[in-house]
Design a protein around this motif. Structure first.
Motif, PDB file in Angstrom:
ATOM      1  N   TYR A  73      34.740  38.382  37.135  1.00 32.86           N
ATOM      2  CA  TYR A  73      35.481  37.916  38.211  1.00 32.86           C
ATOM      3  C   TYR A  73      36.124  36.737  38.216  1.00 32.86           C
ATOM      4  O   TYR A  73      37.504  36.737  38.672  1.00 32.86           O
ATOM      5  N   LYS A  76      39.074  37.142  36.010  1.00 33.66           N
ATOM      6  CA  LYS A  76      40.440  37.857  36.678  1.00 33.66           C
ATOM      7  C   LYS A  76      40.994  36.795  37.546  1.00 33.66           C
ATOM      8  O   LYS A  76      42.261  36.737  37.488  1.00 33.66           O
ATOM      9  N   ARG A  77      40.131  36.005  38.305  1.00 39.31           N
ATOM     10  CA  ARG A  77      41.075  35.005  39.198  1.00 39.31           C
ATOM     11  C   ARG A  77      41.698  33.997  38.281  1.00 39.31           C
ATOM     12  O   ARG A  77      42.965  33.462  38.783  1.00 39.31           O
ATOM     13  N   ARG A  78      41.321  33.512  37.312  1.00 37.88           N
ATOM     14  CA  ARG A  78      41.947  32.475  36.477  1.00 37.88           C
ATOM     15  C   ARG A  78      43.169  33.346  35.921  1.00 37.88           C
ATOM     16  O   ARG A  78      44.404  32.739  36.031  1.00 37.88           O
TER      17      ARG A  78
END
Length: 91
Positions: A73, A76-78
């Protein structure tokens, strides 16, 4: 430049080798704007795309986030943040 350590390795060190991190700890460290209940509601509504592990089938049982799922998670945010950054700072 890619990080020298993987996100999962860093989380492993942060959480003392736990495979499943209690929701309260994940909220404290990564979603401090949410209470654990609000976090679980957002997960249930699909607003936060991260699986929640239950110790058993009871609704009141301990809930947590599997370390690798949290790492995925965060990665993916990065990736999304880097994509946005690159679009804003094209030269």
């Amino acid at each position: 430049m890619e990080p020298s350590f993987s996100t999962s390795f860093l989380l492993f060190a942060q959480y003392g080798g736990k495979a499943v991190i209690p929701v309260e700890d994940v909220c404290r460290d990564y979603f401090n704007h949410l209470t654990p209940d609000k976090f679980l509601r957002k997960v249930g509504a699909g607003e936060i795309a991260i699986p929640v592990v239950r110790a058993e089938t009871s609704q009141k049982c301990q809930k947590g986030i599997y370390l690798q799922d949290l790492a995925n998670y965060l990665d993916k945010r990065r990736e999304a943040a880097l994509k946005e950054f690159k679009q804003l700072h094209r030269q």
